[in-house]
Design a protein around this motif. Structure first.
Motif, mmCIF file in Angstrom:
data_model
loop_
_atom_site.group_PDB
_atom_site.id
_atom_site.type_symbol
_atom_site.label_atom_id
_atom_site.label_comp_id
_atom_site.label_asym_id
_atom_site.label_seq_id
_atom_site.Cartn_x
_atom_site.Cartn_y
_atom_site.Cartn_z
ATOM 1 N N ASP A 79 -45.238 2.647 7.107
ATOM 2 C CA ASP A 79 -44.605 3.724 6.342
ATOM 3 C C ASP A 79 -45.267 5.068 6.658
ATOM 4 N N TYR A 125 -43.531 8.347 8.338
ATOM 5 C CA TYR A 125 -43.647 9.642 7.663
ATOM 6 C C TYR A 125 -44.195 10.700 8.635
ATOM 7 N N GLU A 134 -33.522 8.651 10.034
ATOM 8 C CA GLU A 134 -33.544 7.628 9.010
ATOM 9 C C GLU A 134 -34.058 6.352 9.660
ATOM 10 N N ARG A 135 -34.408 5.382 8.820
ATOM 11 C CA ARG A 135 -34.841 4.083 9.337
ATOM 12 C C ARG A 135 -34.082 3.008 8.583
ATOM 13 N N ILE A 150 -35.805 12.031 2.171
ATOM 14 C CA ILE A 150 -35.726 10.628 2.579
ATOM 15 C C ILE A 150 -36.304 9.785 1.449
ATOM 16 N N LYS A 180 -37.578 6.024 0.340
ATOM 17 C CA LYS A 180 -38.013 4.712 0.816
ATOM 18 C C LYS A 180 -37.402 3.697 -0.141
ATOM 19 N N ASP A 190 -35.217 3.574 4.962
ATOM 20 C CA ASP A 190 -35.619 4.936 4.615
ATOM 21 C C ASP A 190 -34.390 5.800 4.862
ATOM 22 N N SER A 196 -31.508 9.090 3.723
ATOM 23 C CA SER A 196 -31.359 10.424 3.147
ATOM 24 C C SER A 196 -29.887 10.687 2.834
ATOM 25 N N PHE A 204 -42.143 10.405 0.976
ATOM 26 C CA PHE A 204 -40.804 9.822 0.851
ATOM 27 C C PHE A 204 -40.828 8.943 -0.396
ATOM 28 N N PRO A 252 -40.708 6.245 -3.037
ATOM 29 C CA PRO A 252 -40.373 4.821 -2.957
ATOM 30 C C PRO A 252 -39.510 4.398 -4.148
#
Length: 193
Positions: free
Chosen positions: A17, A21, A33-34, A79, A81, A87, A89, A111, A113
């Protein structure tokens, strides 16, 4: 013309993470994004029509929240988490105040969580509707309670609720924030280019 975002299959790299970031902070001009599978998704910037629509819709949410002070409103640059692993947005999001203040200052500054209580997505001219619908499903699986997906190309809005089938409405329509955004009502006219 539809185009899919550039997706980099980096599942074998296993970004932590903190590394994700730092990647985002080191590349502020990229909208990244992830996915929950660990893929990096590089999003295209939007054009003027989408940008102004996004701001107008998010602005309505901001004005409602400024009056009620029930939570926090977030822009498309934030974003989250998600508990489901991604992750993401959204174009606009809202988190109920007690849930937001329960996060530590460090969690709020990076971000967060947390899954927002409400998300808004606006399909731009180049967005794949299938990918946006998948993203909305990911939001719901992560705990988002209410979501609106605006689709100007088809003059529709899709309403997503926990545990319910997606409701598709033709424009113009009136949307209610229901129990998630009490008292929030949005009149949505047909989109024009």
């Amino acid at each position: 013309m539809l185009s899919e975002p550039l997706t980099l299959n980096l599942r074998t790299v296993q970004f932590t993470d903190e590394q994700f970031y730092q990647l985002c902070m080191s590349n502020p001009d990229l909208q990244v994004e992830r996915s929950r599978q660990g893929e990096l998704i590089l999003m295209s910037p939007v054009g003027g029509s989408s940008g102004t629509r996004e701001m107008e819709l998010g602005g309505e949410l901001y004005v409602w929240n400024r009056q009620t002070k029930l939570g926090k409103v977030f822009s498309s640059s934030t974003i989250f988490k998600l508990p489901g692993g991604g992750d993401r947005s959204p174009d606009a999001a809202w988190v109920e105040l007690s849930r937001w203040t329960a996060l530590t200052p460090e969690q709020r500054s990076k971000f967060p969580p947390i899954a927002p209580d409400f998300v808004l997505e606006l399909r731009s001219r180049t967005d794949s509707l299938e990918l946006l619908r998948s993203k909305m499903g990911e939001y719901l699986e992560s705990g988002v309670r209410l979501g609106w997906l605006f689709n100007p190309q088809d003059q529709q809005v899709e309403v997503y609720r926990q545990g319910e089938a997606t409701e598709v409405r033709s424009l113009p329509t009136e949307l209610s924030g229901e129990a998630v955004l009490p008292g929030f009502v949005l009149q949505v006219e047909r989109f024009e280019d």
